[in-house]
Design a protein around this motif. Structure first.
Motif, PDB file in Angstrom:
ATOM      1  N   GLU A 254       8.207  -0.597   6.176  1.00  0.00           N
ATOM      2  CA  GLU A 254       7.634   0.688   5.934  1.00  0.00           C
ATOM      3  C   GLU A 254       8.769   1.606   5.470  1.00  0.00           C
ATOM      4  O   GLU A 254       9.678   1.658   6.164  1.00  0.00           O
ATOM      5  CB  GLU A 254       6.925   1.125   7.032  1.00  0.00           C
TER       6      GLU A 254
ATOM      7  N   SER B   9       0.879  -1.120  -0.031  1.00  0.00           N
ATOM      8  CA  SER B   9      -0.083   0.067   0.035  1.00  0.00           C
ATOM      9  C   SER B   9       1.033   1.249   0.004  1.00  0.00           C
ATOM     10  O   SER B   9       1.831   1.163   0.561  1.00  0.00           O
ATOM     11  CB  SER B   9      -0.927  -0.018   1.293  1.00  0.00           C
TER      12      SER B   9
ATOM     13  N   SER C 138       5.809  10.063   0.726  1.00  0.00           N
ATOM     14  CA  SER C 138       4.986   9.000   0.505  1.00  0.00           C
ATOM     15  C   SER C 138       5.350   7.702   1.469  1.00  0.00           C
ATOM     16  O   SER C 138       6.400   7.699   1.603  1.00  0.00           O
ATOM     17  CB  SER C 138       5.026   8.584  -0.929  1.00  0.00           C
TER      18      SER C 138
ATOM     19  N   ASP D 256       0.668   5.266   0.862  1.00  0.00           N
ATOM     20  CA  ASP D 256      -0.266   6.540   1.594  1.00  0.00           C
ATOM     21  C   ASP D 256       0.728   7.790   1.407  1.00  0.00           C
ATOM     22  O   ASP D 256       1.746   7.827   1.200  1.00  0.00           O
ATOM     23  CB  ASP D 256      -0.518   6.257   3.071  1.00  0.00           C
ATOM     24  N   SER D 257      -0.164   8.965   1.529  1.00  0.00           N
ATOM     25  CA  SER D 257       0.564  10.279   1.538  1.00  0.00           C
ATOM     26  C   SER D 257       0.739  10.837   2.638  1.00  0.00           C
ATOM     27  O   SER D 257      -0.298  10.979   3.527  1.00  0.00           O
ATOM     28  CB  SER D 257      -0.027  11.069   0.223  1.00  0.00           C
ATOM     29  N   TRP D 258       1.759  11.291   3.158  1.00  0.00           N
ATOM     30  CA  TRP D 258       1.950  11.912   4.368  1.00  0.00           C
ATOM     31  C   TRP D 258       2.518  13.454   3.735  1.00  0.00           C
ATOM     32  O   TRP D 258       3.501  13.896   3.897  1.00  0.00           O
ATOM     33  CB  TRP D 258       2.938  11.392   5.065  1.00  0.00           C
TER      34      TRP D 258
ATOM     35  N   LYS E 298       1.389   5.009  -8.542  1.00  0.00           N
ATOM     36  CA  LYS E 298       1.274   4.258  -7.496  1.00  0.00           C
ATOM     37  C   LYS E 298       1.025   3.057  -7.789  1.00  0.00           C
ATOM     38  O   LYS E 298       1.584   1.733  -7.263  1.00  0.00           O
ATOM     39  CB  LYS E 298       0.178   4.767  -6.595  1.00  0.00           C
TER      40      LYS E 298
ATOM     41  N   SER F 187      -2.405   5.548  11.185  1.00  0.00           N
ATOM     42  CA  SER F 187      -2.519   4.449  10.426  1.00  0.00           C
ATOM     43  C   SER F 187      -3.799   4.370   9.779  1.00  0.00           C
ATOM     44  O   SER F 187      -4.703   5.217   9.754  1.00  0.00           O
ATOM     45  CB  SER F 187      -2.397   3.387  10.996  1.00  0.00           C
TER      46      SER F 187
END
Length: 504
Positions: A332, A280, A290, A282-284, A349, A504
């Motif tokens: 991660e 997966s 990322s 995700d964007s921070w 992505k 999360s």
């Protein structure tokens, strides 16, 4: 979004600055009772993390904890390592080699760096097969007998295979072989001869190639700075588009957030049930990262494979946590693309999730594992693979090397039809009968990935090995790649003022 400029963009002369700053390397055998801590402080540059992981992997070391942080143009990495027999690094020659090689970086390897022998007897040093010998690269449709036919052609052309690796993934095969002259044992450098080798190998590959699949055959002479063999195998399969086949990987299981030190029984249960690699992204945006999450079966060299793929796709890793419990590995990564931006395009992505899943799965071992050793000679690889082919056995992965006058091979085999299991007694008897008593064959009943140093008690588990000639058994200890979970989360704010945990 507004891009967040990262370390490659501070100064146009940054690369020359990096060359003038030698990393600080500390080998710590006091802090931990069961492992050695390899601590590296260095100016950051693209690919340096891969170089460090690659070096430790080449030395037959297991990285079972890793702590990575590299904001602000400087990296601080700590690797908790032991050798494949579960021992700390105590050999002063090995310690000196690690300090020299990591201290000078990949660019400085070979300038006075001594050779060293690993715990498995492999010689690592300034002389590299990739640089000193001719190489043949092949990407093709996978089929039973492919490596056998290539090896037979090379033998007919007077070549001796010094080292070879072959991977298969999603109906494709990638093979890299290093050659020398079979009669003189000298490197092959003649352009005409290399062109003929390439032409003859291409005929073999083309004979059963499936239209639509990428075919690549290249023979080249000794080349300084040639890409590391396993990294090159990743590149060959990536260029052939193996990641495009099949459905995309499923997203990570949010229940496995228990990894951060809470519900370990749930984690082990989920790992046992999990068969597919999950990825997966995700964007921070607040921090300009990322966040890539990967869940998979744990196995050796997992860290190398994922970092290798992200590096070759021009993504920079700024922070990372990697860990395992039982058979499950959780990784991660906090990354940016080559322009310092997060990944916003959905197509981008999807591509990186597919590529990372493929990187994890290319080295997954399928089939029965054979360990074969014997006195090296021209045609040995051709003879062994021919015997296997004649017994309707197909290779899924192969690693062959010579150490002095001895040749060693690790082969993963299945039935040519893919149905049923290989009869190990019949395979061993056939190889011994055909090649004589000088060849030793061991059948490994458990894959290395199942040999795991537990993250809770550091027990080293053993596997059973059945040897040829009477079926005697012995045990062999090793450890699988493991890493840490909550350690980075408790310390990361101390290491970086602008980096914290995310929801999360």
């Amino acid at each position: 979004m507004e891009s967040r400029l990262s370390w490659p963009y501070f100064d146009p002369d940054f690369d020359s600055l990096v060359d003038r700053i030698e990393p600080r390397v500390c080998i710590d055998n006091e802090t931990c009772e069961t492992c050695t801590l390899v601590k590296v402080d260095s100016a950051n540059r693209h690919g340096i993390l891969l170089e460090m992981v690659q070096l430790l992997t080449d030395l037959d070391l297991v990285i079972f904890k890793s702590y990575i942080s590299s904001d602000g143009g400087w990296l601080m990495d700590v690797f908790h390592v032991a050798d494949l027999l579960g021992n700390k690094l105590t050999d002063p020659v090995l310690i000196h080699y690690v300090q020299q090689a990591l201290g000078r970086g990949q660019r400085g390897r070979g300038r006075g760096t001594s050779e060293v022998t690993t715990c498995l007897g492999k010689l690592v040093g300034s002389a590299h097969l990739a640089c000193d010998y001719a190489a043949v690269e092949v990407t093709s449709t996978d089929r039973p007998g492919l490596l056998s036919e290539i090896a037979a052609v090379l033998t007919e052309l007077g070549c001796q295979v010094l080292c070879a690796q072959a991977w298969t993934h999603k109906s494709l095969a990638a093979i890299v072989l290093y050659l020398l002259d079979g009669s003189t044992r000298a490197p092959i450098t003649e352009a005409d001869r290399l062109a003929n080798i390439e032409r003859q190998v291409n005929i073999v590959v083309e004979a059963h190639h499936v239209p639509g699949h990428r075919r690549w055959v290249k023979a080249g002479g000794p080349t300084p700075g040639r890409v590391h063999t396993e990294r090159r195998l990743h590149q060959l399969l990536y260029e052939a588009g193996d990641y495009e086949a099949g459905p995309p990987p499923p997203p990570v299981d949010p229940n496995l957030e228990a990894f951060r030190g809470q519900n370990l029984p749930l984690l082990a249960s989920s790992a046992t049930a999990m068969t597919k690699t999950r990825v997966s992204i995700d964007s921070w945006k607040e921090r300009g990262y990322s966040v890539v999450n990967i869940q998979s079966r744990d196995r050796p060299k997992l860290l190398f494979d994922t970092v290798c793929t992200m590096t070759d796709m021009d993504y920079a890793v700024f922070h990372a946590t990697m860990g395992s419990h039982g058979p499950l590995a959780v990784q991660e990564y906090y990354i940016q693309d080559m322009y310092g931006c997060t990944l916003e395009c959905e197509m981008e992505k999807q591509k990186i999730t597919r590529c990372l899943a493929a990187a994890v799965e290319r080295r997954v071992s399928h089939g029965l594992r054979l360990e074969i050793s014997g006195r090296d000679r021209p045609g040995l690889l051709s003879d062994i693979t021919r015997v296997l082919r004649e017994n309707s056995v197909s290779l899924t992965r192969a690693e062959c090397a010579t150490r002095g006058e001895r040749a060693t091979m690790t082969l993963y085999v299945t039935t040519a039809s893919g149905v049923g299991d290989v009869d190990p007694k019949r395979v061993v008897a056939s190889v011994e009968e055909e090649l004589g008593e000088g060849i030793k064959v061991a059948v490994i009943s458990g894959a290395l990935a199942a040999l795991n140093r537990s993250s809770s008690n550091n027990d080293v588990k053993s596997a059973r090995i059945t040897t040829a000639g009477g079926g005697a058994a012995r045990s062999k200890s090793t450890t699988s790649v493991t890493a840490f979970g909550s350690l980075l989360w408790s310390h990361i704010e101390r290491l970086s003022n602008n980096f914290g945990s995310i929801s999360s």
